[in-house]
Scaffold this motif. Sequence first.
Motif, short mmCIF file in Angstrom:
data_model
loop_
_atom_site.label_atom_id
_atom_site.label_comp_id
_atom_site.label_asym_id
_atom_site.label_seq_id
_atom_site.Cartn_x
_atom_site.Cartn_y
_atom_site.Cartn_z
N PRO A 10 0.84 -1.20 0.00
CA PRO A 10 0.00 0.00 0.00
C PRO A 10 0.87 1.25 0.00
N GLN A 11 0.46 2.25 -0.78
CA GLN A 11 1.18 3.51 -0.83
C GLN A 11 0.85 4.31 0.42
N LEU A 12 1.84 5.07 0.87
CA LEU A 12 1.60 5.93 2.01
C LEU A 12 0.68 7.07 1.58
N VAL A 13 -0.39 7.22 2.31
CA VAL A 13 -1.37 8.24 2.00
C VAL A 13 -1.38 9.24 3.14
N SER A 14 -1.31 10.49 2.78
CA SER A 14 -1.35 11.53 3.80
C SER A 14 -2.73 11.55 4.46
N PRO A 15 -2.80 11.59 5.80
CA PRO A 15 -4.11 11.66 6.45
C PRO A 15 -4.77 13.03 6.27
N VAL A 16 -4.02 13.98 5.74
CA VAL A 16 -4.56 15.33 5.53
C VAL A 16 -5.08 15.42 4.10
N HIS A 17 -6.33 15.82 3.96
CA HIS A 17 -6.92 15.97 2.63
C HIS A 17 -8.09 16.94 2.69
N GLY A 18 -8.50 17.42 1.56
CA GLY A 18 -9.68 18.27 1.50
C GLY A 18 -9.38 19.74 1.61
N VAL A 19 -10.34 20.46 2.15
CA VAL A 19 -10.26 21.91 2.28
C VAL A 19 -10.35 22.27 3.76
N TRP A 20 -9.48 23.17 4.17
CA TRP A 20 -9.49 23.66 5.55
C TRP A 20 -10.12 25.04 5.61
N SER A 21 -10.80 25.30 6.71
CA SER A 21 -11.25 26.66 7.02
C SER A 21 -10.15 27.31 7.85
N ILE A 22 -10.36 28.55 8.24
CA ILE A 22 -9.34 29.22 9.06
C ILE A 22 -9.27 28.58 10.45
N GLU A 23 -10.38 28.01 10.92
CA GLU A 23 -10.36 27.31 12.21
C GLU A 23 -9.47 26.07 12.13
N ASP A 24 -9.56 25.34 11.02
CA ASP A 24 -8.73 24.16 10.84
C ASP A 24 -7.25 24.55 10.75
N LEU A 25 -6.97 25.65 10.05
CA LEU A 25 -5.59 26.14 9.96
C LEU A 25 -5.06 26.50 11.34
N ALA A 26 -5.88 27.18 12.13
CA ALA A 26 -5.47 27.55 13.49
C ALA A 26 -5.26 26.32 14.36
N ASN A 27 -6.12 25.31 14.22
CA ASN A 27 -5.96 24.09 15.00
C ASN A 27 -4.70 23.33 14.63
N ALA A 28 -4.30 23.41 13.37
CA ALA A 28 -3.10 22.70 12.92
C ALA A 28 -1.82 23.46 13.26
N SER A 29 -1.94 24.74 13.55
CA SER A 29 -0.76 25.55 13.84
C SER A 29 -0.68 25.85 15.33
N SER A 30 0.39 26.56 15.70
CA SER A 30 0.57 26.94 17.09
C SER A 30 -0.08 28.28 17.41
N LYS A 31 -0.69 28.89 16.41
CA LYS A 31 -1.33 30.20 16.58
C LYS A 31 -2.85 30.05 16.68
N CYS A 32 -3.47 31.00 17.37
CA CYS A 32 -4.93 30.94 17.54
C CYS A 32 -5.63 31.58 16.33
N LYS A 33 -6.93 31.38 16.27
CA LYS A 33 -7.72 31.87 15.14
C LYS A 33 -7.66 33.39 15.03
N SER A 34 -7.75 34.10 16.15
CA SER A 34 -7.70 35.56 16.11
C SER A 34 -6.34 36.06 15.62
N TRP A 35 -5.27 35.35 15.95
CA TRP A 35 -3.94 35.71 15.46
C TRP A 35 -3.90 35.58 13.94
N TRP A 36 -4.47 34.52 13.41
CA TRP A 36 -4.49 34.33 11.95
C TRP A 36 -5.29 35.42 11.26
N TYR A 37 -6.43 35.82 11.83
CA TYR A 37 -7.22 36.89 11.22
C TYR A 37 -6.43 38.20 11.16
N LYS A 38 -5.62 38.47 12.17
CA LYS A 38 -4.84 39.71 12.21
C LYS A 38 -3.61 39.64 11.30
N HIS A 39 -2.97 38.47 11.18
CA HIS A 39 -1.66 38.38 10.54
C HIS A 39 -1.61 37.62 9.23
#
Length: 81
Positions: A10-39
């Motif tokens: 079996p080929q290695l498949v990334s568990p990450v797929h699809g489309v992220w919202s800004i909440e998903d981006l914030a959850n995946a990073s070390s920064k909070c959602k409000s930080w992302w909206y500002k920066h």
Amino acid sequence: MGRPKLMDKPQLVSPVHGVWSIEDLANASSKCKSWWYKHIYDFPEVKSFSNWEIKTEREAWAFDAVKANEWLIKKFVYKEV
């Protein structure tokens, strides 16, 4: 009795797929959602994997999950274990 059938590995498949919202981006990073909206506009490279170019002011952010995850790792992870 016949020989066992060789199966393809079996080929290695990334568990990450699809489309992220800004909440998903914030959850995946070390920064909070409000930080992302500002920066988020401080990172022009986000244009390559988001709806930045076509987004209206009130429209929700959308990110390609695979590319966003790779970018977060390159940008914010200092040491991979």
